[in-house]
Design an enzyme around this catalytic site. Structure first.
Site, PDB file in Angstrom:
ATOM      1  N   LYS A  61      -2.225  -3.895   0.227  1.00 17.16           N
ATOM      2  CA  LYS A  61      -0.902  -4.576   1.002  1.00 17.16           C
ATOM      3  C   LYS A  61      -0.953  -5.724   0.344  1.00 17.16           C
ATOM      4  O   LYS A  61       0.288  -6.329   0.692  1.00 17.16           O
ATOM      5  CB  LYS A  61      -1.679  -4.689   2.459  1.00 17.16           C
ATOM      6  N   SER A 311      -6.598   3.635  -1.379  1.00 16.75           N
ATOM      7  CA  SER A 311      -5.562   2.545  -0.992  1.00 16.75           C
ATOM      8  C   SER A 311      -6.231   1.419  -0.436  1.00 16.75           C
ATOM      9  O   SER A 311      -5.677   0.176  -0.265  1.00 16.75           O
ATOM     10  CB  SER A 311      -4.462   3.092   0.141  1.00 16.75           C
TER      11      SER A 311
END
Length: 409
Positions: A61, A311
């Site tokens: 992110k 992720s």
């Protein structure tokens, strides 16, 4: 199913992603690519894990958040930024804003894990706890933006965010030029869209496969309908991909560029997380383990070499404990059995002696003497065992019944 459609002008281009890669140099890490011998054996081709769980802030992110905030005009930076998130996006925005000297306010649900709240504050953001679910938190953040003039940083539905996430795709091609399939988790779609833009622009032959949690799978019906469709009440342990409605911008890119979107269940997510911890020695959150879950569920359907994007690794310790226990149960390595026995001295010791001969590890024992289904001279014992797999569990059940213990497992 292949949902790709006729090409249309894209809001995100390869040049954009390349520019972002230069901008992120020295800001984000070029995360490692770790080979997995176990998954490679299952798939029948090399499988590599792209370790964004080891990225700064613990997830990808930061990439998109930094590019988005860095692109603001001076007057916009002066107004500050605001975001809403239960964890990963919050930390990415907090650190990106701090690095760029921008004031950040992050709205988080009241039930957000304490480690994620603390980390967001430590990265320099002001944290406001509001609402019980992310939708309520998002509404509060957008209202704050309207009232104060702060710039709302969306977690996935903005071209700049997608451009930043696309740098993961460029790194994969540089680290594994022979890749044939990339598997990536999908929530709102920012990461998958960015990776697909970067990869398909350079290597249209590479297959990009998205993965969603079954209880929050908005993309399959959305792709079938041709427009974003909401999942009314998304339910999954994978909070990183627990998004009820696809973003408009990433949806258009995923519809055009992503070859397939698959779904995985909670049992598969648990088993994947346990696999990453035990086999790869990597702490991965359930959303980050979703590509591994897809590989474990149907390994023969992937053309290798394969790269699975882990992720994120920001998993709450309390959730991790429960997920690992669930994963062990799914694999037949955690077994709970209820046994009825005569309530007299030595009965429990005799039961435990039978279990010791079965080579199980007794984790917990609870003893109940009063229940409607128990006779006056009976007791019920629930025993939690660590076992070696489904066959061992079946062996334990057979042995207990053979020894005269009625069971309810």
């Amino acid at each position: 199913m292949n949902h790709r459609t006729t090409a249309a002008p894209q809001p995100v281009t390869l040049d954009d992603v390349r520019g972002a890669q230069k901008m992120l140099s020295g800001i984000t890490r070029v995360t490692g690519l770790e080979g997995s011998r176990y998954l490679s054996r299952l798939v029948g081709a090399p499988v590599h894990l792209k370790c964004e769980n080891l990225q700064r802030t613990g997830s990808f992110k930061l990439r998109g958040a930094y590019i988005r905030i860095a692109g603001l005009l001076p007057e916009e930076r002066a107004a500050g930024v605001v975001a809403a998130s239960a964890g990963n996006h919050a930390q990415g925005v907090a650190l990106a804003a701090s690095l760029l000297g921008v004031r950040a306010t992050v709205f988080m649900p009241r039930g957000a894990p304490l480690p994620k709240i603390s980390a967001t504050r430590e990265y320099g953001a002001e944290v406001v706890l509001h609402g019980q679910v992310v939708d309520e938190t998002m509404a509060a953040a957008t209202a704050y933006a309207e009232e104060t003039g702060a710039i709302f940083i969306h977690p996935f539905d903005h071209p700049d965010v997608i451009i930043g996430q696309g740098t993961v795709g460029l790194e994969i091609l540089e680290q594994c030029p022979e890749v044939r399939t990339i598997v990536v988790g999908i929530g709102g779609g920012g990461l998958a869209a960015g990776v697909a833009v970067a990869v398909k622009s350079l290597r249209p032959d590479v297959r990009v496969v998205g993965v969603q949690a079954e209880g929050a799978a908005a993309y399959p019906p959305s792709l079938a309908a041709g427009h974003p469709v909401a999942v009314p009440r998304p339910v999954t342990m994978a909070d990183g991909i627990k998004v009820g409605t696809p973003g408009e911008v990433p949806f258009a890119l995923i519809r055009e560029l992503v070859d397939e979107v698959r779904t995985v269940g909670e049992d598969q997510l648990s088993a994947a997380l346990l696999h990453c911890l035990e086999r790869a020695k990597l702490v991965v959150e359930p959303a980050g383990a979703s590509p591994v879950a897809a590989l474990l569920a149907d390994p023969g359907s992937f053309r290798g070499p394969v790269v699975a994007v882990l992720s994120g690794g920001n998993v709450d310790p309390v959730l991790l404990q429960g997920v690992l226990r669930h994963g062990m149960a799914v694999q037949g390595r955690y077994f709970a059995v209820r046994v009825r026995l005569t309530d007299r001295p030595g009965s429990l010791a005799t039961l435990l002696s039978v279990l010791s001969e079965l080579d199980v590890n007794v984790l917990d024992v609870s003893h109940r003497r009063t229940a409607p289904h128990l006779g006056p001279a009976e007791a019920e014992v629930e025993v939690h065992l660590e076992t070696k797999g489904p066959e061992h569990c079946a062996e334990v059940s057979r042995a207990l019944r053979a020894a005269g213990y009625p069971t309810a497992d």
